[in-house]
Design an enzyme around this catalytic site. Structure first.
Site, PDB file in Angstrom:
ATOM      1  N   THR A 109       0.799  -1.229   0.000  1.00  0.00           N
ATOM      2  CA  THR A 109       0.000   0.000   0.000  1.00  0.00           C
ATOM      3  C   THR A 109       0.832   1.280   0.000  1.00  0.00           C
ATOM      4  O   THR A 109       0.289   2.364  -0.256  1.00  0.00           O
ATOM      5  CB  THR A 109      -0.873   0.054   1.265  1.00  0.00           C
ATOM      6  OG1 THR A 109       0.009   0.024   2.404  1.00  0.00           O
ATOM      7  CG2 THR A 109      -1.843  -1.117   1.329  1.00  0.00           C
ATOM      8  N   ASN A 136       6.461  20.274   0.704  1.00  0.00           N
ATOM      9  CA  ASN A 136       6.971  19.543   1.882  1.00  0.00           C
ATOM     10  C   ASN A 136       8.443  19.167   1.764  1.00  0.00           C
ATOM     11  O   ASN A 136       9.003  18.612   2.703  1.00  0.00           O
ATOM     12  CB  ASN A 136       6.171  18.252   2.122  1.00  0.00           C
ATOM     13  CG  ASN A 136       4.677  18.419   1.996  1.00  0.00           C
ATOM     14  OD1 ASN A 136       4.031  17.707   1.216  1.00  0.00           O
ATOM     15  ND2 ASN A 136       4.101  19.361   2.731  1.00  0.00           N
ATOM     16  N   ARG A 162       7.199  30.570   3.278  1.00  0.00           N
ATOM     17  CA  ARG A 162       6.220  29.898   4.139  1.00  0.00           C
ATOM     18  C   ARG A 162       6.386  28.387   4.125  1.00  0.00           C
ATOM     19  O   ARG A 162       6.201  27.717   5.149  1.00  0.00           O
ATOM     20  CB  ARG A 162       4.785  30.302   3.771  1.00  0.00           C
ATOM     21  CG  ARG A 162       4.243  29.759   2.475  1.00  0.00           C
ATOM     22  CD  ARG A 162       2.837  30.324   2.227  1.00  0.00           C
ATOM     23  NE  ARG A 162       2.106  29.612   1.200  1.00  0.00           N
ATOM     24  CZ  ARG A 162       2.275  29.792  -0.114  1.00  0.00           C
ATOM     25  NH1 ARG A 162       3.182  30.655  -0.557  1.00  0.00           N
ATOM     26  NH2 ARG A 162       1.550  29.112  -0.985  1.00  0.00           N
ATOM     27  N   HIS A 163       6.794  27.844   2.984  1.00  0.00           N
ATOM     28  CA  HIS A 163       6.997  26.394   2.924  1.00  0.00           C
ATOM     29  C   HIS A 163       8.275  25.997   3.656  1.00  0.00           C
ATOM     30  O   HIS A 163       8.305  24.980   4.365  1.00  0.00           O
ATOM     31  CB  HIS A 163       7.026  25.932   1.467  1.00  0.00           C
ATOM     32  CG  HIS A 163       5.738  26.177   0.748  1.00  0.00           C
ATOM     33  ND1 HIS A 163       4.523  25.775   1.265  1.00  0.00           N
ATOM     34  CD2 HIS A 163       5.465  26.805  -0.422  1.00  0.00           C
ATOM     35  CE1 HIS A 163       3.558  26.135   0.435  1.00  0.00           C
ATOM     36  NE2 HIS A 163       4.098  26.773  -0.593  1.00  0.00           N
TER      37      HIS A 163
HETATM   38  C1  RB5 Z   1       2.545  -6.940   3.304  1.00  0.00           C
HETATM   39  O1  RB5 Z   1       1.558  -7.904   3.225  1.00  0.00           O
HETATM   40  C2  RB5 Z   1       1.915  -5.580   3.417  1.00  0.00           C
HETATM   41  O2  RB5 Z   1       1.410  -5.420   4.695  1.00  0.00           O
HETATM   42  C3  RB5 Z   1       2.909  -4.511   3.079  1.00  0.00           C
HETATM   43  O3  RB5 Z   1       3.410  -4.696   1.794  1.00  0.00           O
HETATM   44  C4  RB5 Z   1       2.404  -3.081   3.101  1.00  0.00           C
HETATM   45  O4  RB5 Z   1       1.250  -2.955   2.353  1.00  0.00           O
HETATM   46  C5  RB5 Z   1       2.275  -2.492   4.422  1.00  0.00           C
HETATM   47  O5  RB5 Z   1       1.886  -1.330   4.567  1.00  0.00           O
END
Ligand code: RB5
Length: 145
Positions: free
Chosen positions: A67, A99, A133-134
């Site tokens: 993710t 950022n 500001r940044h």
């Molecule tokens: C692994 O399964 C998964 O948790 C990892 O790749 C990631 O998505 C974690 O944030």
């Protein structure tokens, strides 16, 4: 410029795809692993990539997991790191401009390979804004370390 790259098993194939993309562009890469699809723990690779950035060996880092979230949580625990998990082009651009993010986190199960390359491209090619500001806000973030 040298980019530190890292992933867990969930982001391994995307990392390899990005590595090839950067190589084609003539951008040096430090591959901090993982090096196979064997199950591993993402904080290990976040630490390796972020160490390469804070140590000065690499200007920026890119971390891939399923993710992008776990990598960003781990990376942002490391003093000197400003990691942003991005799934869209605008965020990848703004996190550089506003950022001064030095680590891009990508979710291989969220963002397709080709879309991820556009995020990498804009992230590494967008400079930090010179606006006061940044700079002030980034300094305030760093005081939280
Ligand atoms: C692994 O399964 C998964 O948790 C990892 O790749 C990631 O998505 C974690 O944030």
């Amino acid at each position: 410029m040298t980019i530190a790259l890292g992933s867990d098993n969930g982001g391994y194939q995307l990392k390899e795809f990005i590595k090839e993309f950067l190589a084609q562009k003539g951008i040096a890469v430090k591959d901090c692993g993982t090096y196979s699809l064997e199950r591993v723990d993402y904080p290990v690779y976040a630490k390796a990539v972020c160490g390469a950035v804070t140590g000065g060996e690499c200007e920026m880092g890119i971390l891939c997991c399923g993710t992008g979230i776990g990598m960003s949580m781990a990376a942002n625990k490391i003093p000197g790191i400003r990691a942003a998990v991005c799934a869209d082009w605008f965020s990848a651009k703004m996190t550089r401009e506003h950022n001064d993010a030095n680590v891009l986190c990508l979710g291989a199960r969220v963002t397709g390979d080709e879309a991820a390359l556009t995020l990498v491209d804009v992230f590494i090619n967008t400079p930090f804004s010179d606006e006061e500001r940044h700079a002030k806000r980034v300094a305030q973030i760093m005081e939280l370390d």
